[in-house]
Every structure is written in C-alpha cells, then in structure tokens.
Write a protein that holds these residues in place. Structure first.
Motif, mmCIF file in Angstrom:
data_model
loop_
_atom_site.group_PDB
_atom_site.id
_atom_site.type_symbol
_atom_site.label_atom_id
_atom_site.label_comp_id
_atom_site.label_asym_id
_atom_site.label_seq_id
_atom_site.Cartn_x
_atom_site.Cartn_y
_atom_site.Cartn_z
ATOM 1 N N UNK A 1 60.965 17.509 27.649
ATOM 2 C CA UNK A 1 59.978 16.572 28.188
ATOM 3 C C UNK A 1 60.428 16.051 29.548
ATOM 4 N N UNK A 2 61.722 15.796 29.680
ATOM 5 C CA UNK A 2 62.255 15.323 30.962
ATOM 6 C C UNK A 2 62.075 16.357 32.061
ATOM 7 N N UNK A 3 62.423 17.597 31.758
ATOM 8 C CA UNK A 3 62.302 18.671 32.752
ATOM 9 C C UNK A 3 60.836 18.867 33.127
ATOM 10 N N UNK A 4 59.944 18.793 32.146
ATOM 11 C CA UNK A 4 58.519 18.940 32.391
ATOM 12 C C UNK A 4 58.019 17.831 33.310
ATOM 13 N N UNK A 5 58.475 16.617 33.064
ATOM 14 C CA UNK A 5 58.094 15.472 33.895
ATOM 15 C C UNK A 5 58.562 15.669 35.335
ATOM 16 N N UNK B 1 55.535 19.325 41.605
ATOM 17 C CA UNK B 1 54.249 19.972 41.882
ATOM 18 C C UNK B 1 53.318 19.056 42.666
ATOM 19 N N UNK B 2 53.362 17.754 42.378
ATOM 20 C CA UNK B 2 52.539 16.799 43.122
ATOM 21 C C UNK B 2 52.920 16.811 44.603
ATOM 22 N N UNK B 3 54.217 16.853 44.881
ATOM 23 C CA UNK B 3 54.684 16.892 46.271
ATOM 24 C C UNK B 3 54.239 18.191 46.925
ATOM 25 N N UNK C 1 51.749 20.201 46.157
ATOM 26 C CA UNK C 1 50.302 20.271 46.374
ATOM 27 C C UNK C 1 49.884 19.384 47.539
ATOM 28 N N UNK C 2 50.528 18.230 47.702
ATOM 29 C CA UNK C 2 50.223 17.355 48.835
ATOM 30 C C UNK C 2 50.646 18.011 50.145
ATOM 31 N N UNK C 3 51.769 18.718 50.123
ATOM 32 C CA UNK C 3 52.235 19.415 51.323
ATOM 33 C C UNK C 3 51.288 20.555 51.692
ATOM 34 N N UNK C 4 50.826 21.284 50.691
ATOM 35 C CA UNK C 4 49.929 22.406 50.955
ATOM 36 C C UNK C 4 48.565 21.947 51.466
ATOM 37 N N UNK D 1 50.208 11.243 51.505
ATOM 38 C CA UNK D 1 50.278 11.511 50.062
ATOM 39 C C UNK D 1 51.580 12.233 49.725
ATOM 40 N N UNK D 2 51.998 13.138 50.608
ATOM 41 C CA UNK D 2 53.242 13.876 50.389
ATOM 42 C C UNK D 2 54.440 12.937 50.441
#
Length: 87
Positions: free
Chosen positions: A23-27, A33-35, A37-40, A46-47
């Motif tokens: 669960x920790x690794x998934x978090x 992934x949020x970073x 996607x914001x960069x892309x 947001x990034x």
C-alpha cells in the motif's frame, strides 16, 4: 510448510507487512504519477505543488524501508530536473 509456532507466526506477520508495504509503494507511485502527468501537461504550478507533496511521501518510504534511499533521490532529482526544464 512451517511447523514451529514461531515460523507460523512469522508467516502471518510477513503477510501483514507485505500488505502494508504494498500500500505504501502504491501510494508513492500515485504521487509520482501526479507529478509526471502535471509535467506532461505543461502546468508548472500544478507540477510544483505535486512535487512538494511527493517529496515527503518518498522520504517516508525510505524511512519505512520500502524504497531505497538512492532510488528516492534519483526519482526526486529527475522530476525536479524536468520541472526546471519546463520553465
């Protein structure tokens, strides 16, 4: 198969720890992934906020032993580098 009570208990404990660590690794992956996607998308603000939220999560993963210290440093470094290149 485990025969001693100690070995049976160790199997139970390992299963619980694997679930928590997974669960920790998934978090952590979600934050990364949020970073990304914001960069892309090219959204610098947001990034930046996503990177600031990701850094303590990565550090916590290192402290808990689910992510290697150098792996966390490499991820943070590469994402920071991409963020500065965005500006």
């Amino acid at each position: 198969m485990a025969n001693t009570p100690q070995a049976k208990k160790r199997i139970r404990r390992n299963a619980v720890r694997a679930e928590v660590n997974g669960a920790r690794v998934s978090r952590i992956r979600t934050f990364v992934k949020k970073v990304e996607s914001a960069l892309e998308s090219g959204d610098k603000s947001a990034a930046e906020s996503a990177l600031k939220a990701m850094q303590p999560e990565l550090a916590r993963g290192v402290a808990k032993g689910v992510v290697h210290k150098n792996t966390a440093a490499r991820k943070f470094s590469r994402l920071t580098k991409r963020l500065t290149a965005l500006g």
